[in-house]
Design a protein around this motif. Sequence first.
Motif, PDB file in Angstrom:
ATOM      1  N   GLY A 282       0.808  -1.216   0.000  1.00  0.00           N
ATOM      2  CA  GLY A 282       0.000   0.000   0.000  1.00  0.00           C
ATOM      3  C   GLY A 282       0.837   1.259   0.000  1.00  0.00           C
ATOM      4  O   GLY A 282       2.054   1.229  -0.123  1.00  0.00           O
ATOM      5  N   LEU A 283       0.151   2.387   0.100  1.00  0.00           N
ATOM      6  CA  LEU A 283       0.798   3.689   0.044  1.00  0.00           C
ATOM      7  C   LEU A 283       0.336   4.493   1.241  1.00  0.00           C
ATOM      8  O   LEU A 283      -0.853   4.562   1.512  1.00  0.00           O
ATOM      9  CB  LEU A 283       0.363   4.388  -1.252  1.00  0.00           C
ATOM     10  CG  LEU A 283       0.995   5.731  -1.589  1.00  0.00           C
ATOM     11  CD1 LEU A 283       2.348   5.521  -2.232  1.00  0.00           C
ATOM     12  CD2 LEU A 283       0.103   6.477  -2.575  1.00  0.00           C
ATOM     13  N   ILE A 284       1.254   5.057   2.001  1.00  0.00           N
ATOM     14  CA  ILE A 284       0.828   5.959   3.069  1.00  0.00           C
ATOM     15  C   ILE A 284       1.501   7.298   2.843  1.00  0.00           C
ATOM     16  O   ILE A 284       2.482   7.387   2.113  1.00  0.00           O
ATOM     17  CB  ILE A 284       1.175   5.427   4.473  1.00  0.00           C
ATOM     18  CG1 ILE A 284       2.657   5.093   4.575  1.00  0.00           C
ATOM     19  CG2 ILE A 284       0.365   4.211   4.821  1.00  0.00           C
ATOM     20  CD1 ILE A 284       3.034   4.664   5.965  1.00  0.00           C
ATOM     21  N   ALA A 285       0.964   8.332   3.464  1.00  0.00           N
ATOM     22  CA  ALA A 285       1.484   9.681   3.218  1.00  0.00           C
ATOM     23  C   ALA A 285       1.700  10.439   4.529  1.00  0.00           C
ATOM     24  O   ALA A 285       0.985  11.386   4.820  1.00  0.00           O
ATOM     25  CB  ALA A 285       0.533  10.434   2.295  1.00  0.00           C
ATOM     26  N   PRO A 286       2.728  10.047   5.287  1.00  0.00           N
ATOM     27  CA  PRO A 286       3.005  10.743   6.551  1.00  0.00           C
ATOM     28  C   PRO A 286       3.586  12.133   6.286  1.00  0.00           C
ATOM     29  O   PRO A 286       4.145  12.385   5.215  1.00  0.00           O
ATOM     30  CB  PRO A 286       4.056   9.847   7.219  1.00  0.00           C
ATOM     31  CG  PRO A 286       4.737   9.149   6.105  1.00  0.00           C
ATOM     32  CD  PRO A 286       3.718   8.982   5.013  1.00  0.00           C
ATOM     33  N   ALA A 287       3.477  12.989   7.274  1.00  0.00           N
ATOM     34  CA  ALA A 287       3.867  14.381   7.096  1.00  0.00           C
ATOM     35  C   ALA A 287       5.290  14.691   7.516  1.00  0.00           C
ATOM     36  O   ALA A 287       5.783  14.175   8.512  1.00  0.00           O
ATOM     37  CB  ALA A 287       2.923  15.273   7.900  1.00  0.00           C
ATOM     38  N   LEU A 288       5.924  15.560   6.742  1.00  0.00           N
ATOM     39  CA  LEU A 288       7.176  16.189   7.137  1.00  0.00           C
ATOM     40  C   LEU A 288       6.766  17.559   7.663  1.00  0.00           C
ATOM     41  O   LEU A 288       6.059  18.287   6.966  1.00  0.00           O
ATOM     42  CB  LEU A 288       8.086  16.396   5.919  1.00  0.00           C
ATOM     43  CG  LEU A 288       8.985  15.279   5.471  1.00  0.00           C
ATOM     44  CD1 LEU A 288       9.758  15.718   4.234  1.00  0.00           C
ATOM     45  CD2 LEU A 288       9.967  14.872   6.568  1.00  0.00           C
ATOM     46  N   HIS A 289       7.201  17.910   8.852  1.00  0.00           N
ATOM     47  CA  HIS A 289       6.736  19.149   9.452  1.00  0.00           C
ATOM     48  C   HIS A 289       7.516  20.381   9.032  1.00  0.00           C
ATOM     49  O   HIS A 289       8.735  20.337   8.870  1.00  0.00           O
ATOM     50  CB  HIS A 289       6.768  19.024  10.987  1.00  0.00           C
ATOM     51  CG  HIS A 289       5.740  18.083  11.519  1.00  0.00           C
ATOM     52  ND1 HIS A 289       5.935  16.721  11.555  1.00  0.00           N
ATOM     53  CD2 HIS A 289       4.501  18.294  11.998  1.00  0.00           C
ATOM     54  CE1 HIS A 289       4.858  16.134  12.056  1.00  0.00           C
ATOM     55  NE2 HIS A 289       3.963  17.066  12.328  1.00  0.00           N
ATOM     56  N   ASP A 290       6.789  21.498   8.893  1.00  0.00           N
ATOM     57  CA  ASP A 290       7.399  22.811   8.664  1.00  0.00           C
ATOM     58  C   ASP A 290       8.415  22.835   7.529  1.00  0.00           C
ATOM     59  O   ASP A 290       9.494  23.420   7.665  1.00  0.00           O
ATOM     60  CB  ASP A 290       8.089  23.309   9.955  1.00  0.00           C
ATOM     61  CG  ASP A 290       7.101  23.397  11.106  1.00  0.00           C
ATOM     62  OD1 ASP A 290       7.315  22.740  12.142  1.00  0.00           O
ATOM     63  OD2 ASP A 290       6.091  24.109  10.934  1.00  0.00           O
ATOM     64  N   VAL A 291       8.072  22.240   6.433  1.00  0.00           N
ATOM     65  CA  VAL A 291       9.022  22.136   5.327  1.00  0.00           C
ATOM     66  C   VAL A 291       9.394  23.502   4.757  1.00  0.00           C
ATOM     67  O   VAL A 291      10.485  23.689   4.237  1.00  0.00           O
ATOM     68  CB  VAL A 291       8.448  21.241   4.206  1.00  0.00           C
ATOM     69  CG1 VAL A 291       9.432  21.106   3.051  1.00  0.00           C
ATOM     70  CG2 VAL A 291       8.124  19.865   4.762  1.00  0.00           C
ATOM     71  N   ASP A 292       8.462  24.458   4.869  1.00  0.00           N
ATOM     72  CA  ASP A 292       8.757  25.793   4.330  1.00  0.00           C
ATOM     73  C   ASP A 292       9.859  26.468   5.122  1.00  0.00           C
ATOM     74  O   ASP A 292      10.554  27.339   4.615  1.00  0.00           O
ATOM     75  CB  ASP A 292       7.484  26.651   4.353  1.00  0.00           C
ATOM     76  CG  ASP A 292       6.875  26.747   5.746  1.00  0.00           C
ATOM     77  OD1 ASP A 292       6.393  27.835   6.112  1.00  0.00           O
ATOM     78  OD2 ASP A 292       6.878  25.730   6.472  1.00  0.00           O
ATOM     79  N   ALA A 293      10.009  26.068   6.390  1.00  0.00           N
ATOM     80  CA  ALA A 293      10.952  26.765   7.273  1.00  0.00           C
ATOM     81  C   ALA A 293      12.305  26.075   7.394  1.00  0.00           C
ATOM     82  O   ALA A 293      13.195  26.570   8.066  1.00  0.00           O
ATOM     83  CB  ALA A 293      10.322  26.924   8.651  1.00  0.00           C
ATOM     84  N   LYS A 294      12.459  24.912   6.786  1.00  0.00           N
ATOM     85  CA  LYS A 294      13.707  24.164   6.969  1.00  0.00           C
ATOM     86  C   LYS A 294      14.578  24.186   5.717  1.00  0.00           C
ATOM     87  O   LYS A 294      14.067  24.128   4.604  1.00  0.00           O
ATOM     88  CB  LYS A 294      13.392  22.708   7.331  1.00  0.00           C
ATOM     89  CG  LYS A 294      12.765  22.556   8.705  1.00  0.00           C
ATOM     90  CD  LYS A 294      12.353  21.126   8.981  1.00  0.00           C
ATOM     91  CE  LYS A 294      11.810  21.028  10.392  1.00  0.00           C
ATOM     92  NZ  LYS A 294      10.987  19.827  10.584  1.00  0.00           N
ATOM     93  N   PRO A 295      15.898  24.208   5.888  1.00  0.00           N
ATOM     94  CA  PRO A 295      16.783  24.158   4.726  1.00  0.00           C
ATOM     95  C   PRO A 295      16.700  22.801   4.020  1.00  0.00           C
ATOM     96  O   PRO A 295      16.316  21.797   4.625  1.00  0.00           O
ATOM     97  CB  PRO A 295      18.183  24.378   5.314  1.00  0.00           C
ATOM     98  CG  PRO A 295      18.073  24.096   6.757  1.00  0.00           C
ATOM     99  CD  PRO A 295      16.647  24.284   7.160  1.00  0.00           C
ATOM    100  N   LEU A 296      17.059  22.791   2.770  1.00  0.00           N
ATOM    101  CA  LEU A 296      16.958  21.598   1.931  1.00  0.00           C
ATOM    102  C   LEU A 296      17.676  20.386   2.529  1.00  0.00           C
ATOM    103  O   LEU A 296      17.149  19.272   2.506  1.00  0.00           O
ATOM    104  CB  LEU A 296      17.524  21.910   0.540  1.00  0.00           C
ATOM    105  CG  LEU A 296      17.386  20.828  -0.528  1.00  0.00           C
ATOM    106  CD1 LEU A 296      15.929  20.524  -0.806  1.00  0.00           C
ATOM    107  CD2 LEU A 296      18.092  21.293  -1.809  1.00  0.00           C
ATOM    108  N   SER A 297      18.876  20.599   3.054  1.00  0.00           N
ATOM    109  CA  SER A 297      19.631  19.470   3.609  1.00  0.00           C
ATOM    110  C   SER A 297      18.886  18.808   4.761  1.00  0.00           C
ATOM    111  O   SER A 297      18.875  17.582   4.886  1.00  0.00           O
ATOM    112  CB  SER A 297      20.999  19.929   4.117  1.00  0.00           C
ATOM    113  OG  SER A 297      21.771  20.374   3.041  1.00  0.00           O
TER     114      SER A 297
END
Lengths: 406, 83
Positions: A282-297
């Motif tokens: 199956g496929l699940i879609a957990p969240a990465l938090h505050d992606v707008d505020a974190k650097p790419l690395s």
Amino acid sequence: MPSLGADMEAGTLVEWRVKPGQAVKRGDVVAVVETDKGAIEVEIWENGYVQSLVVAAGSKVPVGTTLATLSVGGVPPGPAAPPAPAVRPATTEAGPTAIAAIPAPAPTAPVSGGEVEPAAGPRASPAARKRAHELEVDLVRVVGTGPHGAITLADVEGAAAKPSPAVPTPTRPEARAPPPRPAPSLDIRRAIGAAMARSKREIPHYYLATEIDLEAALRWLEEQNRKRSVVDRLLPIALFVRAVALSAREVPDVNGFWSNGTFRPSAVVHVGVGISLRNDAGLIAPALHDVDAKPLSTVMKELADLISRARQGRLRSSELSDATITLTSLGEQGAETVFGVIYPPQVALVGFGAIAPRPRAVDGLLGVRPTVNVTLSGDHRASDGHTGALFLAALGRHLADPETLK
Amino acid sequence: MIDDTTIDVTVRDLLSGLAPEADLGTLNPNVDFRPVLDIDSFAFLQFIVGLHERLGIEVPEADYAHLRSLSGCRAYLKEHLHP
């Protein structure tokens, strides 16, 4: 019992990580709940002291059932009351489903809205539970042969005598024929099916598509990775996730939740990332938090950790409930374009297809560039095609200038 | 010079960690193992990181293509690993 997904109706409390009288603060993991998505660590959102544990470990209860009581704020409670093993409306089942195990499928016991199913008895008797603790047997992996599938003392002793049959070890030789699809995927499929049915029933979807030139982005990645050690290397998906987050900031009508007849834009951007589980599970879609505020690395590192844990069935409750917009990237599996289904209560889903060299007009001449087809599935109650198009345009701008994604 | 066995064992070990349900014994050493083992770019990167952790080798991105089959891995690693 928290709702750990739009489709979730009940969960099994596998383990308590706190005791009555213990101090807890916001973000602490207090319990482990078993769902079709694996063993989820449940975090608490208050600071305080645990008063009593209402639901005993090993019980399956509907979403919303009180699991424990907490005294919020400064003073610890008096002498701790012994945990009350009262289990409020609970459905019992034969053998819980752990994502790593291959148990018999659980019979579905209907629990309709207003009714209370009388508890048929504890899922494991106190004696069985005590013995399991003594023998260090994980109750989650024991199939119960008692009445209504309860785990008996004999079941526990039997399980202790042989190694757990369910968890595949890396060196175990496999049959020649393709392995039969493991039973837990039935539960995930059912859950996904329920969520998708609800989504299509309730959300008026509209779809927009665009082709984005990735020449600049891929060259930039190549240059970055040349300078980086293997442990710091970046993948295109990290760029996609960052671009989605920054674009969602710029076009807020795609970022948030639809509930009670209104759109509630979110002040934060938590990007759900579609992750395919191994073995067609199956496929699940957990969240990465505050992606707008974190650097790419940082985003890349957290993404790597999230994918690993998702595939091992070790996610946290906040990861399952917090996504404000979701991204799904199925290009590697071969799809050129993905028209996804929105995960309620979110209002948008961004689909990325395969990155491939394609003919493109470049300075008036025919050239070949690596491009990706990106789609936006939008909730027409929260946004319309014009807004959606602005979002895709922002996405295109960010991916054309990868320096903005750092 | 690191021996073939250590290379083979390490590679198989890493791959079976990434594809626990797979039967590596039947894997044709000359084919691209990625579609066979359902190893996507993320899992492949984990493989590269694993090689770094176990064998101390930093594989540049430009060389990834050489490490897509068991025989490719053996040849590349043998060449690039020194005592």
